[in-house]
Structure formats: structure tokens, C-alpha cells
Design an enzyme around this catalytic site. Sequence first.
Site, short mmCIF file in Angstrom:
data_model
loop_
_atom_site.label_atom_id
_atom_site.label_comp_id
_atom_site.label_asym_id
_atom_site.label_seq_id
_atom_site.Cartn_x
_atom_site.Cartn_y
_atom_site.Cartn_z
N HIS A 185 0.80 -1.39 0.11
CA HIS A 185 0.08 -0.11 0.01
C HIS A 185 0.90 1.36 -0.03
O HIS A 185 0.19 2.16 -0.39
CB HIS A 185 -0.99 0.00 1.04
CG HIS A 185 -2.13 -0.94 0.87
ND1 HIS A 185 -2.93 -1.73 2.01
CD2 HIS A 185 -2.96 -1.07 -0.23
CE1 HIS A 185 -3.70 -2.23 1.22
NE2 HIS A 185 -3.89 -2.21 0.04
N ARG A 447 12.67 -18.80 1.60
CA ARG A 447 12.60 -17.24 1.17
C ARG A 447 11.91 -16.57 2.40
O ARG A 447 11.87 -15.07 2.34
CB ARG A 447 11.51 -17.49 -0.02
CG ARG A 447 10.28 -18.10 0.49
CD ARG A 447 9.41 -18.32 -0.65
NE ARG A 447 8.84 -17.05 -1.28
CZ ARG A 447 7.83 -17.12 -2.20
NH1 ARG A 447 7.49 -18.01 -2.78
NH2 ARG A 447 7.12 -15.90 -2.59
N CYS A 481 6.21 -15.97 -14.35
CA CYS A 481 5.40 -15.29 -13.43
C CYS A 481 5.86 -14.88 -12.26
O CYS A 481 5.34 -14.14 -11.26
CB CYS A 481 4.16 -16.10 -13.32
SG CYS A 481 4.14 -17.61 -12.06
#
Length: 556
Positions: A185, A447, A481
Amino acid sequence: MTISGVGVSPGIGQGPVYVLTVSVPEPPEGATYEGEADQEKARAHAALEQVAGELEARGVRAGGEAKDVLAAQALMARDPGLAIGVDALIETGTAAPRAVYESFGKYRDLLVAAGGYMGQRVVDVEDVRDRTIAVLTGHPVPGVPTTAAEPYVLVARDLAPADTVLLTRDVVAAFVTEQGGPTSHTAILARAMGLPAVVAARGATALRPGVRVLVDGGLGTVTVEPSEQQVADARRLSAARARALDAATGPGRTADGHPVPLLANIGGPADVQAAVDSGAEGVGLYRTEFLFLDRASPPTREQQRDAYRAVLEAFPQGKVVVRTLDAGADKPLAFLPATGREPNPALGLRGLRMFRAFPEVMTDQLQALADAGAGMSDRLQVMAPMVSTVDEATWFVHECTVKGLGSVGVMIEVPAAALRSKDLAATVGFLSIGTNDLAQYAFAADRQVGALSALQDPWHPALLDLIAAAVGDHGVPCGVCGEAAADPALACVLVGLGAATLSMSPAALPAVRAGLAAHSLAQCRRAAAMARGQVTAAGARNAARAALPGLADLGL
């Protein structure tokens, strides 16, 4: 000194640093309350409602995208599942502040585990949590100055929407955060406000308050105590970059006309407008987890169908690639029975493995996809996550075919799939490489562990070798992707390796489009070969950029 990060809102901003520190303390573990449980529950519910109302009111004052963002945060505070969790903890004697902290923690952990788009919602959850705890404990909620003698550069670990929506360009020159990503955001609101922003800038909060910095939201750099010449050069470069991005329109293609469809990664219908505005030619990764997370029961077929169809209708000329539910292990779903503690969740029951373990969930999702694609089946493509073997791919294709889904593919996220892509290609209609997980498994580096982030660098030649193996010469289209495609230089390298399509966060599309348009397919292939010929990620990056001179001309 220059701090590097990820530029998510282009432009140049300079000014003194204001470091935002969040200081709402964690309620002590084991904290209890005096009095009746019902009174403590009522106190918690009142605090949640107060925060929801304040967020909504702030959103109404700000208007625009900020209104929608804060309305979504208000819904978090009013979530029935959250209230049930808080009540259950209070029944055991836990004080309201601690009950709120622990209940929000479960949702936070789910988002962190999901990563990507969902992971970038973590700061929103933390903000609602901290505001509620502040109400319950009487602790002041940290804020930012809404007036200033000159515009300042707001620096923070991460920024919650409520901290920024009432700021203006007269007060803030730029945003810099240590966390976040292209779909956070901070990025969304910075672009809406027309302010430069850099995220993932490690060490930014260590900057001395008041020191002057120059922020380049295109390059993703923060220059400390810049000279007048550096400021002038940065402004010229930013202007040239803006002109280049504006000039790069239309479908993705190289300078010599080789087509490379540029697609968007999205988390649901709410992300569609940003993708359309950025010129996405379709959706390369529709993460369906958002429909399933934070629910006590699975979404109905009708709810799923409507969410899928809304995205299909938004791209009447483009394809939409939907990834089936990627859950399990580190992404537990509340409505599924626990499968037992796994010592290494990243290697556990997740993705397609979990999908197979719960056939009723699988059946509903595949049927909902079939219903959504009725009349649009030529554009709907469905792919499975975490496929390792041909047997898994064959099973998935069969299940999709039974439901009437015609275009079926699998993701390449584990080395075994990359190395045997030719075998998989004989079974499916397309392949899609998820670079984030492929790096995780190739380098045995979780990760989610920040200390291992260097091993997640998508430029590492070993990872490029695996991508080349996955693309192969099997004749089946293979796209990328993972967010690696969002780097204009790496996007050219991926095309040089043979990637048929590239999918990324919408904010990255213009720069990638311009980068590809500035180079021929032969240049992309040369850059790929140069990168694979190196032994380090930094060496690969530098070698590729040397073979792609158009990037410097574009200021990318």
C-alpha cells in the site's frame, strides 16, 4: 552514500529525513484480567469497532484510492473470525490486549507465509492490531507530522495506509521503507499521490533524522547528502525516463518486433484496475489464495465463480492464467483439518499435494473455474502449483479435463520440474516458471529467512541455468510469472532465454515494456548468454546490462 532499494513510484524527491518509529509495545505474554469475561470481551469489541470507525473516517477525508484502502483495513477490524478468536482467548483468562495481539498474529503469519501480494498486506494487519492495542492500553498511536517548514522524506520500516493518506505533497517529498514491495500500500498510495517512493531499502531507518537525501523512485536509490550537481542530473534522468515510459505503449515486443505478451500478477478482482491502467495484456498469475485465507469455511462455488469471472471480463482480449489453491504447511487454512506438525514446511504438504489431499476443495475450485470460463474457455488457463513429477501433472490434467477445462498447465517451481520440463511438456499445454520458489529450492534457502535473502537473487547464474532448462526446446510455451520479470534488464534476459510471456506486478509493466522495445531479440539472447557465463549474481547483472545499452539511455 547511496542506499539501494526497489523503485515503486517514479520521480525525484529531496528533503530532510523524518524517521517514523512504531512504539506500541507488545502486551505481555500470559497477561490476565480482573472481572467478568463478558466485560473483557465487550471492551475488546468496542476497541476494534473504534479503530474501524476511525479508519473509515480517515478514508472518507482522504478520498480516492485511500478511501478503498482504509475501508479494507476497517473490514479487518470487523472480521467475525477475528472476534471469535479474541473471545476464545478471553474465555481462557487472557487479557483483551494480549488476546487481540495473538489473534491478529495468526492472520499475520498466514500472510507472511503466502508471500507476494498477500505478504505485502502484513503491515495493514499490524497497523490495525497496534491501533486496537493502543486503544485498550491507553498508549498513544504513533503518527507523522502533517505540517512542515519544508517537505520531508518519510522513512520507516514500513508504512501503514492510515499513516500516509492525509499527507500532501506540501508536507512529504518522498517515501522510503525498509520493507514492502511493488504491490504494497505504500507503493499504491505513493503512485496515487504522485510521490516518489523506494521500498526494500535496507538500512534506511538508520539514517540520521534531519539529514538531507535525494530519492529516485525510478532507479530505486536514496542518496545521502547529495550535491547540487547530483540533484540536477537526477532530475534530468527522471524526466528522460518518464518520457521513455510514456512513449512505450501497445503490446510487449522487442525492437525487431518479436512479441512478448506482458501480463499482470494479481491477487483478485481488486487488483484488476491497476493492471488495466498499466497496459497489461492479460493475467499471467491469478493467486487464488485470497479467497480462502482468513475464513472459517471455504468460499462457495458461486463466490469463487464470480471472482474468477470478474477478472476474465476485465480482459476481453487477453488470457487469464489462474493458479489453483496454493496452500498447506506454511499456509494453513482454518477450515481444513491439521495435517500434523512438519519439521520443514517448505518441503511438506503444500500446493498440488494439499490439493489432492482434500478432493472436495479441489472439486469446488475446478468446477467454479469451469463455470466462470463458460463462453470464455479460449482465454481461461488453469495451472497447478508445486508440481514435481509427470505423474502429478498427468493427474492434474485429467481432473481439469473432466471438469471441461481445456487449457491446463503447471508451474515450474522445483528443480526436478525444471530439469525434466520436456517430459512435463508432453503432458500439459503450457508451463509457467515461479522464480521465487525455484530460487528457494535451488539454493536450499527459505524465502522467509531474511538472513538468506542474498541466495534469493534471481540473477544468480545457477538459477538462470534452471530457467533455461525449463524453457527448453520442447515446443510448449513457457512463461515467467515470478517477480524477477519486473526488472527491465532481467526481463530482456528472460526473453533471451526463450520465455514466451512475462508476468509481474502492474507497476513494473511500463518499464519492462520500454526496456524490451529498446532491444532486439538478438541483443536479448546475447545478454542472456553473457549473464549465464558469469559466476556471481552481481557479475551476471553487470554483464547483461553491458549488453543492453538501451537501458541506460532510458534511465532504467
